[in-house]
Enzyme design. Sequence first.
Site, PDB file in Angstrom:
ATOM      1  CG  ASN A   1       7.866   2.053   2.465  1.00  0.00           C
ATOM      2  OD1 ASN A   1       6.970   3.207   1.909  1.00  0.00           O
ATOM      3  ND2 ASN A   1       6.650   0.967   2.034  1.00  0.00           N
TER       4      ASN A   1
ATOM      5  NE  ARG B   1      -2.099  -0.710   4.213  1.00  0.00           N
ATOM      6  CZ  ARG B   1      -2.003  -0.253   4.904  1.00  0.00           C
ATOM      7  NH1 ARG B   1      -2.087   0.754   5.647  1.00  0.00           N
ATOM      8  NH2 ARG B   1      -1.503  -1.401   5.958  1.00  0.00           N
TER       9      ARG B   1
ATOM     10  CE1 TYR C   1       5.912   6.261  12.002  1.00  0.00           C
ATOM     11  CE2 TYR C   1       7.019   8.542  11.455  1.00  0.00           C
ATOM     12  CZ  TYR C   1       6.888   7.804  10.703  1.00  0.00           C
ATOM     13  OH  TYR C   1       6.371   8.471   9.978  1.00  0.00           O
TER      14      TYR C   1
ATOM     15  CG  ASN D   1       6.183  -8.557  12.119  1.00  0.00           C
ATOM     16  OD1 ASN D   1       7.020  -7.737  11.880  1.00  0.00           O
ATOM     17  ND2 ASN D   1       6.163  -9.602  13.655  1.00  0.00           N
ATOM     18  CB  VAL D   2      10.303  -5.786   8.915  1.00  0.00           C
ATOM     19  CG1 VAL D   2       9.851  -6.243   7.304  1.00  0.00           C
ATOM     20  CG2 VAL D   2       9.483  -4.498   9.480  1.00  0.00           C
TER      21      VAL D   2
ATOM     22  CB  ILE E   1       3.481  11.459   2.086  1.00  0.00           C
ATOM     23  CG1 ILE E   1       4.485  12.046   2.339  1.00  0.00           C
ATOM     24  CG2 ILE E   1       3.027  10.940   0.624  1.00  0.00           C
ATOM     25  CD1 ILE E   1       4.637  13.202   2.296  1.00  0.00           C
TER      26      ILE E   1
ATOM     27  CE  LYS F   1       9.607   6.168  10.227  1.00  0.00           C
ATOM     28  NZ  LYS F   1       9.655   5.304   9.056  1.00  0.00           N
TER      29      LYS F   1
HETATM   30  P1  NAP Z   1       0.839   2.818   5.166  1.00  0.00           P
HETATM   31  O1  NAP Z   1       0.198   3.256   3.711  1.00  0.00           O
HETATM   32  O2  NAP Z   1       0.307   2.377   6.057  1.00  0.00           O
HETATM   33  O3  NAP Z   1       1.444   1.656   4.303  1.00  0.00           O
HETATM   34  C1  NAP Z   1       2.167   0.307   5.410  1.00  0.00           C
HETATM   35  C2  NAP Z   1       2.959  -0.601   4.586  1.00  0.00           C
HETATM   36  O4  NAP Z   1       3.542  -1.102   5.680  1.00  0.00           O
HETATM   37  C3  NAP Z   1       1.911  -1.509   4.583  1.00  0.00           C
HETATM   38  O5  NAP Z   1       2.581  -1.613   3.227  1.00  0.00           O
HETATM   39  C4  NAP Z   1       1.789  -2.577   5.708  1.00  0.00           C
HETATM   40  O6  NAP Z   1       1.524  -3.979   5.261  1.00  0.00           O
HETATM   41  C5  NAP Z   1       3.178  -2.265   5.689  1.00  0.00           C
HETATM   42  N1  NAP Z   1       4.020  -2.946   7.055  1.00  0.00           N
HETATM   43  C6  NAP Z   1       3.143  -2.200   7.920  1.00  0.00           C
HETATM   44  N2  NAP Z   1       3.721  -3.545   9.653  1.00  0.00           N
HETATM   45  C7  NAP Z   1       4.568  -3.738   8.927  1.00  0.00           C
HETATM   46  C8  NAP Z   1       5.832  -5.100   9.676  1.00  0.00           C
HETATM   47  N3  NAP Z   1       4.993  -5.476  10.783  1.00  0.00           N
HETATM   48  N4  NAP Z   1       5.999  -6.617   8.684  1.00  0.00           N
HETATM   49  C9  NAP Z   1       6.042  -5.962   7.357  1.00  0.00           C
HETATM   50  N5  NAP Z   1       5.019  -5.257   6.643  1.00  0.00           N
HETATM   51  C10 NAP Z   1       4.566  -4.262   7.454  1.00  0.00           C
HETATM   52  O7  NAP Z   1       2.443   3.630   5.471  1.00  0.00           O
HETATM   53  P2  NAP Z   1       3.494   4.179   4.387  1.00  0.00           P
HETATM   54  O8  NAP Z   1       2.497   6.202   4.965  1.00  0.00           O
HETATM   55  O9  NAP Z   1       2.868   4.592   2.866  1.00  0.00           O
HETATM   56  O10 NAP Z   1       4.191   5.025   4.858  1.00  0.00           O
HETATM   57  C11 NAP Z   1       4.866   4.505   4.412  1.00  0.00           C
HETATM   58  C12 NAP Z   1       6.111   4.575   4.991  1.00  0.00           C
HETATM   59  O11 NAP Z   1       6.937   5.789   4.543  1.00  0.00           O
HETATM   60  C13 NAP Z   1       6.630   3.909   6.611  1.00  0.00           C
HETATM   61  O12 NAP Z   1       7.802   3.382   7.154  1.00  0.00           O
HETATM   62  C14 NAP Z   1       6.013   5.448   6.720  1.00  0.00           C
HETATM   63  O13 NAP Z   1       6.524   5.713   8.564  1.00  0.00           O
HETATM   64  C15 NAP Z   1       6.964   6.761   5.998  1.00  0.00           C
HETATM   65  N6  NAP Z   1       6.144   7.704   6.535  1.00  0.00           N
HETATM   66  C16 NAP Z   1       5.264   8.275   5.708  1.00  0.00           C
HETATM   67  C17 NAP Z   1       4.704   8.978   5.651  1.00  0.00           C
HETATM   68  C18 NAP Z   1       2.876   9.941   5.701  1.00  0.00           C
HETATM   69  O14 NAP Z   1       3.428  10.438   5.903  1.00  0.00           O
HETATM   70  N7  NAP Z   1       2.526   8.783   4.678  1.00  0.00           N
HETATM   71  C19 NAP Z   1       5.399   9.901   6.016  1.00  0.00           C
HETATM   72  C20 NAP Z   1       6.710  10.193   6.756  1.00  0.00           C
HETATM   73  C21 NAP Z   1       7.233   8.940   6.441  1.00  0.00           C
HETATM   74  P3  NAP Z   1       0.271  -4.602   5.257  1.00  0.00           P
HETATM   75  O15 NAP Z   1      -0.399  -3.411   4.103  1.00  0.00           O
HETATM   76  O16 NAP Z   1       0.322  -6.006   4.983  1.00  0.00           O
HETATM   77  O17 NAP Z   1      -0.617  -3.876   6.188  1.00  0.00           O
END
Ligand code: NAP
Length: 243
Positions: free
Chosen positions: A89, A14, A154, A62-63, A187, A158
């Site tokens: 990611n 996702r 968090y 589970n990473v 994002i 990070k």
């Molecule tokens: P997201 O839409 O919530 O997606 C999270 C992804 O991580 C999903 O594919 C989920 O798998 C997977 N995941 C969660 N826990 C896991 C685990 N224990 N083992 C393996 N996979 C796992 O998140 P996102 O917004 O795209 O964020 C992606 C990255 O960017 C993250 O590291 C987040 O901290 C970082 N980030 C995001 C933002 C933002 O504003 N969105 C800002 C700064 C940094 P499932 O689909 O199976 O649940």
Amino acid sequence: MAEGKTAIVTGGSRGIGREVALRLADLGYDIAIVYIGDENEAAETVRDCEAKGVKAKAYVCNVASFEETKAVVAEIRKDFGPLWILVNNAGITRDGLIAFMKEEDWDSVLGVNLKGAFNMIRHTAALFIRNKGGRIVNISSVSGLMGNAGQANYSASKAGIVGLTKSTARELAPKGITCNAVAPGFIRTDMTKNITEDNSELLRTIPLGRMGDVSDVASAVVFLLSSPYITGEVLRVDGGIAM
Ligand code: NAP
């Protein structure tokens, strides 16, 4: 040039991870995505990558688990050609004020976000070294650069990614392997679904005046993955929040 080369994207089912997987598939990389449980979203990413003419497969893992990541890297190695790219990611939030934060919320966020990236690098480093090259990008956050009230766990995870990235970059540089980080701001993904752009207070903190899209982040990831002379860098994709 990417033909037959493999990219692993954790959290590729996702959000940002999916967009990165699709962009790498566009470039011709075979795609192994790692996710925790959202089977339908994972299957959709795989289908969309395959539609671009590359091989793709999704792995539940589970990473945060040293043993599960060891097993999944072995499986990917069996299923795919030489590993060239790792994008760490996968990430979660469990927000709360530090005075009330539950121990389990600290542990789970540090476990997935920081130890997860360590686990994946730990189990792939030998493969990269054997292949005499490779690229690693870790997803950090502006929260790790500036801190954020309500996100001690968090932010710590990070910020830890920044140290992990720089140490890995120094260690693996002699082997021709680069390691960089991208630090996104706000994002639009499931992770930020409770934040709306009607929130003018939030928008005031973003100099460019809008939340980012997954494509904004994926472009930075792909840039770093295609830059042989950049390593140990942390690239902000935050509309100017942390400048
Ligand atoms: P997201 O839409 O919530 O997606 C999270 C992804 O991580 C999903 O594919 C989920 O798998 C997977 N995941 C969660 N826990 C896991 C685990 N224990 N083992 C393996 N996979 C796992 O998140 P996102 O917004 O795209 O964020 C992606 C990255 O960017 C993250 O590291 C987040 O901290 C970082 N980030 C995001 C933002 C933002 O504003 N969105 C800002 C700064 C940094 P499932 O689909 O199976 O649940």
